[in-house]
Design an enzyme around this catalytic site. Structure first.
Site, PDB file in Angstrom:
ATOM      1  CG  ASP A 162      -2.029  -0.958   1.159  1.00 23.59           C
ATOM      2  OD1 ASP A 162      -2.511  -1.103  -0.078  1.00 23.59           O
ATOM      3  OD2 ASP A 162      -2.499  -1.619   2.072  1.00 23.59           O
ATOM      4  CE  LYS A 197      -3.106  -3.357  -2.923  1.00 21.00           C
ATOM      5  NZ  LYS A 197      -3.598  -4.071  -1.738  1.00 21.00           N
ATOM      6  NE  ARG A 223      -3.322   2.436   1.278  1.00 11.05           N
ATOM      7  CZ  ARG A 223      -3.532   2.616   2.495  1.00 11.05           C
ATOM      8  NH1 ARG A 223      -2.657   3.685   2.953  1.00 11.05           N
ATOM      9  NH2 ARG A 223      -4.440   1.598   3.282  1.00 11.05           N
TER      10      ARG A 223
END
Length: 449
Positions: free
Chosen positions: A330, A357, A406
């Site tokens: 991540d 993702k 993210r």
């Protein structure tokens, strides 16, 4: 989905945001609570017979979606204070409405595994981003255990799952390194006949294995050659527990990176989980020359904690081998941002999993860097970043976040140290994992507007 009792007030921001060069980032902040552990704590508590108490739960959109789904499945889920939740487990039942997990891949995959052991039918849905992510990797082993599942195109959401109380145990080798798939199989295995085995060619985060004993379950982990093998006896009943959630090393990565890059900075992030399967980023940062000090800070949920102190650092490019990917999967977007400020070339290898993702993170990370004047390329599944070194990252670009929290936070971290401001096109999704991001960056002196 019905509202939870004592629902949270709205958190986070939405719309575009711009980060501007900041210096002298200073202060001490507590790490955001861990998202992975928060999901697991809620689900295991809902499977236990009795009332469990969870302290310092991460109250993000993803985790709240899991809490809401558990309520629809028959558990009593109640927020009794800030970060404090009580969950009274009960046999799960068919929900009256689809279970909307929003953007949460962890929530939907683990809930499918846990629900497979009950005589129920549940329909799982999510937002546009989650609906593009692969679910067959979870559904295939669950079908092998005796559950039935119908999915959308290419094995994606929506998924209708029909569980059964007569699941059978399986011996399963993971085709991809995925803690979510492993955990789904183990949660289903709690209700299976016989011992469930999961074989990992590459070890993944082991929060489920560490948390199960806290709820009275038996589980063992061993090595067979190069493989990690997890064994879970079936027909186990869980007991209620009282637990506190540790700090999230993935969320801590953003203020840590900001302090590494912004001039004359020095901060401390407290209470960060040190699980080796989650801590790879910090090892790589040290290899790049980062001035990082780790101080022991106790234990939570069977996980060792540390306080991370970090100072502005002169960094050098490195090569990160593909076998390191599971321990930092991540964190690659923010690592790529850090690499943009380093001397020399950084090669991040074996990133195929980033394509599955919230977005195609491999392509999106490359686009983030290129939009801000950084030389970057993709070769197969490798990301190659040519650092700008002392000359500094030009910045001045707009980051297309593609519904990915993210990417949004990584773009804003870049803007805190680049020559020109960096804008991201949307920030609402940051609340899925780190609702306190803007407050924490402001607390250490970062300028985002």
């Amino acid at each position: 989905m019905n509202a939870l009792k004592n629902p949270l007030p709205g958190k986070g921001k939405s719309g575009p945001a711009t980060a501007r060069k900041s210096s002298r980032l200073r202060g001490t902040i507590a790490a955001a609570r861990d998202k992975s552990c928060s999901h697991r704590a809620l689900i295991l508590a809902a499977l236990a017979a009795g009332t469990s108490r969870i302290e310092d739960l991460l109250e993000s959109a993803d985790v709240l979606a899991t809490a809401g789904a558990l309520k629809e499945l028959g558990a009593r889920v109640e927020r009794t204070g800030e970060g404090v939740w009580e969950v009274h487990g009960a046999p799960w039942q068919s929900p009256e409405v689809p279970l909307d997990l929003g953007n949460s891949g962890t929530g939907v995959r683990l809930l499918m595994g846990a629900a497979a052991r009950f005589d129920l039918t549940a329909r799982f849905i999510g937002d546009e981003s989650l609906s593009s992510r692969p679910m067959a990797r979870v559904l295939d082993p669950l079908r092998a255990m005796g559950a039935e599942a119908k999915s959308g195109e290419d094995g994606r959401l929506p998924v209708t799952l029909k569980g059964t109380s007569v699941l059978k145990a399986i011996d399963y080798r993971l085709p991809v390194a995925s803690a979510q798939v492993k955990s789904a199989i183990l949660l289903a295995g709690l209700g299976a006949a016989g011992d469930t085995l999961v074989r990992e060619p590459h070890a993944t985060r082991d929060h489920t294995e560490k948390m199960l004993p806290l709820f009275g379950a038996m589980v063992s982990t061993g090595q067979e050659g190069a493989e990690t093998v997890i064994r879970l006896p079936g027909a186990q009943a869980l007991s209620p527990a009282g637990i506190a959630i540790p700090g999230d090393p993935s969320s801590a990565a953003f203020p840590v990176a900001a302090a590494l890059l912004a001039p004359e900075s020095e901060i401390t992030v407290t209470g960060v989980m040190m699980n080796p399967a989650r801590f790879g980023l910090y090892d790589v940062l040290k290899e790049m020359g980062a001035l990082i000090e780790l101080l022991p800070a106790g234990e939570r949920c069977g996980e060792a904690l540390c306080d991370i102190s970090v100072r502005t650092s002169h960094l050098s490019g490195v090569t990160v081998a593909p076998e390191r990917a599971p321990s930092m999967i991540d964190e690659y977007p923010v690592l790529a941002v850090v690499a943009a400020f380093a001397d020399g070339v950084t090669r991040l290898q074996g990133l195929s999993e980033l394509r599955a993702k919230e977005s195609d993170r491999l392509a999106a990370t490359a686009a983030l860097l290129a939009a801000n004047g950084v030389e970057v390329s993709i070769e197969g599944d490798d990301l190659i970043v040519t650092g700008c070194g002392p000359a500094g990252v030009p910045g001045g670009g707009e980051v297309k976040t593609r519904h990915d929290h993210r990417l949004a936070m990584s773009g804003l971290v870049m803007g805190l140290a680049s020559k020109a401001p960096v804008e991201v096109d949307e920030t609402a999704m940051i609340a899925t994992s780190y609702p306190g991001f803007f407050d924490d960056i402001a607390a250490i002196g970062g300028e985002i507007d």
